[in-house]
Design a protein around this motif. Structure first.
Motif, short mmCIF file in Angstrom:
data_model
loop_
_atom_site.label_atom_id
_atom_site.label_comp_id
_atom_site.label_asym_id
_atom_site.label_seq_id
_atom_site.Cartn_x
_atom_site.Cartn_y
_atom_site.Cartn_z
N UNK A 79 -28.07 -25.18 -5.66
CA UNK A 79 -29.05 -24.21 -6.15
C UNK A 79 -29.74 -23.57 -4.96
N UNK A 80 -29.63 -22.24 -4.85
CA UNK A 80 -30.28 -21.49 -3.78
C UNK A 80 -31.25 -20.50 -4.41
N UNK A 81 -32.51 -20.59 -3.99
CA UNK A 81 -33.55 -19.72 -4.55
C UNK A 81 -34.18 -18.93 -3.41
N UNK A 82 -34.22 -17.62 -3.55
CA UNK A 82 -34.85 -16.74 -2.58
C UNK A 82 -36.13 -16.19 -3.18
N UNK A 83 -37.23 -16.35 -2.49
CA UNK A 83 -38.48 -15.78 -2.98
C UNK A 83 -39.49 -16.79 -3.46
N UNK A 84 -39.22 -18.07 -3.33
CA UNK A 84 -40.21 -19.09 -3.66
C UNK A 84 -40.55 -19.15 -5.13
N UNK A 85 -41.86 -19.21 -5.43
CA UNK A 85 -42.32 -19.39 -6.81
C UNK A 85 -41.99 -18.20 -7.69
N UNK A 86 -41.85 -17.02 -7.08
CA UNK A 86 -41.46 -15.82 -7.83
C UNK A 86 -40.12 -15.35 -7.27
N UNK A 87 -39.04 -16.01 -7.64
CA UNK A 87 -37.74 -15.75 -7.00
C UNK A 87 -37.24 -14.34 -7.24
N UNK A 120 -24.82 -15.68 -9.68
CA UNK A 120 -25.96 -15.18 -8.91
C UNK A 120 -26.73 -14.14 -9.71
N UNK A 121 -28.02 -14.40 -9.87
CA UNK A 121 -28.94 -13.44 -10.49
C UNK A 121 -29.80 -12.83 -9.39
N UNK A 122 -29.91 -11.50 -9.40
CA UNK A 122 -30.74 -10.79 -8.44
C UNK A 122 -31.70 -9.88 -9.22
N UNK A 123 -32.97 -10.01 -8.95
CA UNK A 123 -33.98 -9.27 -9.71
C UNK A 123 -33.79 -7.76 -9.58
N UNK A 124 -33.60 -7.30 -8.36
CA UNK A 124 -33.48 -5.85 -8.11
C UNK A 124 -32.33 -5.63 -7.14
N UNK A 125 -31.09 -5.62 -7.63
CA UNK A 125 -29.93 -5.54 -6.72
C UNK A 125 -29.93 -4.27 -5.90
N UNK A 173 -26.73 -4.58 -0.69
CA UNK A 173 -26.19 -5.83 -0.18
C UNK A 173 -25.97 -6.88 -1.27
N UNK A 174 -26.30 -6.53 -2.51
CA UNK A 174 -26.11 -7.46 -3.62
C UNK A 174 -25.08 -6.95 -4.62
N UNK A 175 -24.28 -5.96 -4.25
CA UNK A 175 -23.24 -5.49 -5.14
C UNK A 175 -22.20 -6.59 -5.33
N UNK A 176 -21.40 -6.46 -6.38
CA UNK A 176 -20.35 -7.45 -6.62
C UNK A 176 -19.41 -7.59 -5.44
N UNK A 177 -18.85 -6.50 -4.88
CA UNK A 177 -17.96 -6.66 -3.71
C UNK A 177 -18.64 -7.36 -2.54
N UNK A 198 -26.27 -5.99 -15.12
CA UNK A 198 -26.75 -5.33 -13.91
C UNK A 198 -27.32 -6.30 -12.87
N UNK A 199 -27.86 -7.42 -13.32
CA UNK A 199 -28.50 -8.37 -12.40
C UNK A 199 -27.63 -9.57 -12.06
N UNK A 200 -26.54 -9.80 -12.76
CA UNK A 200 -25.80 -11.06 -12.62
C UNK A 200 -24.34 -10.82 -12.28
N UNK A 201 -23.87 -11.54 -11.25
CA UNK A 201 -22.45 -11.54 -10.92
C UNK A 201 -21.97 -12.97 -10.86
N UNK A 202 -20.68 -13.15 -11.07
CA UNK A 202 -20.05 -14.46 -10.89
C UNK A 202 -18.87 -14.28 -9.96
N UNK A 203 -18.76 -15.19 -8.98
CA UNK A 203 -17.66 -15.13 -8.01
C UNK A 203 -16.97 -16.48 -7.94
N UNK A 204 -15.68 -16.44 -7.64
CA UNK A 204 -14.86 -17.64 -7.57
C UNK A 204 -14.08 -17.60 -6.26
N UNK A 205 -14.08 -18.70 -5.51
CA UNK A 205 -13.28 -18.80 -4.30
C UNK A 205 -12.53 -20.13 -4.33
#
Length: 241
Positions: free
Chosen positions: A46-54, A120-125, A128-132, A208-215
């Motif tokens: 679990x990786x959280x960016x932004x602390x209490x308001x991620x 990955x959920x991003x509040x305001x993509x 640098x947060x595009x799917x590619x 718009x806010x959520x992508x899923x990636x597989x490697x």
């Protein structure tokens, strides 16, 4: 509680608390569809960016890989370990250890597909947060952390700031935007990276806010079905519209 640097026998399993945190997230978390060659033991990152308001949250799922799922005792299932690692796993300390720690140590004898699926959920993509971009980041993270010797990356911490010019790195130019991926039984548009000699990557935009990636390492691809499903009893609701 820690005693003399040792975990007491009744120390709680940290996976339980992490799984509860993931379960409380306001979006669904995805994993590979159930299959006999893979075992999901709540080995989550679990990786959280932004602390209490991620502003961004990523959940990664790791799997144990069974080359012969019909017989877990078959030696073909064992990972290739160096002598030091094998000796450390064989050593039994004279004190009692938590059951979950003993089981985790035993699981280290078997290969894993680490951080195979990221949601990955991003509040305001942004750009640098595009799917590619996120697929490229996922591929490079796996290469950097699990293929160091193959790529000639020295062990230990980097001697300077990271360089993004290394020839081994995946780049946006290597992303194929015309692929497809099965998610919850439905084929959706996807992007893929099929140019790296060590791993294959694929991902899809779920909202718009959520992508899923597989490697997945190429050596393991014949044993893995590349389809995704919502992890049962996790997440508030499906992220797909």
């Amino acid at each position: 509680m820690w005693i003399s640097g040792r975990l007491p026998a009744d120390a709680p399993d940290p996976r339980v608390g992490l799984a509860e945190r993931v379960r409380d997230l306001p979006f669904a978390v995805y994993g590979l569809v159930p299959q006999s060659t893979l075992e999901d033991l709540d080995s989550l990152g679990l990786t959280v960016v932004g602390g209490a308001a991620p502003t961004q949250v990523t959940v990664a799922v790791t799997y144990t890989l069974w080359r012969n799922p019909d017989d877990h005792d078959d030696p073909v299932n064992l990972a290739e370990l160096d002598e030091n690692t094998r000796a450390a796993l064989d050593q039994k300390p004279p004190w009692r250890r938590p059951r979950w720690l003993v089981e985790a140590a035993e699981r280290m004898r078997y290969p894993m597909i680490s951080e195979a699926v990221r949601t990955t959920w991003t509040q305001d993509p942004g750009e640098y947060e595009t799917l590619p971009q996120q697929l490229v980041q996922h591929v490079n993270h796996i290469l950097m952390n699990h293929f160091r010797s193959e790529l000639g990356i020295p062990d230990g911490p980097p001697s300077g700031p990271p360089s993004f010019d290394e020839p081994w790195r995946a780049r946006l130019s290597g992303v194929n935007p015309r692929s497809h991926l099965e998610i919850d039984g439905v084929e959706v548009d996807a992007v893929e990276i099929d140019t790296d000699p060590f791993v294959f990557g694929i991902g899809a935009q779920l909202s718009p806010e959520i992508v899923v990636t597989v490697v997945i390492p190429r050596a393991d691809l014949p044993l893995v079905r590349l389809g995704l499903a919502t992890r049962p009893d996790r997440g508030a609701s499906s992220a797909r519209p």
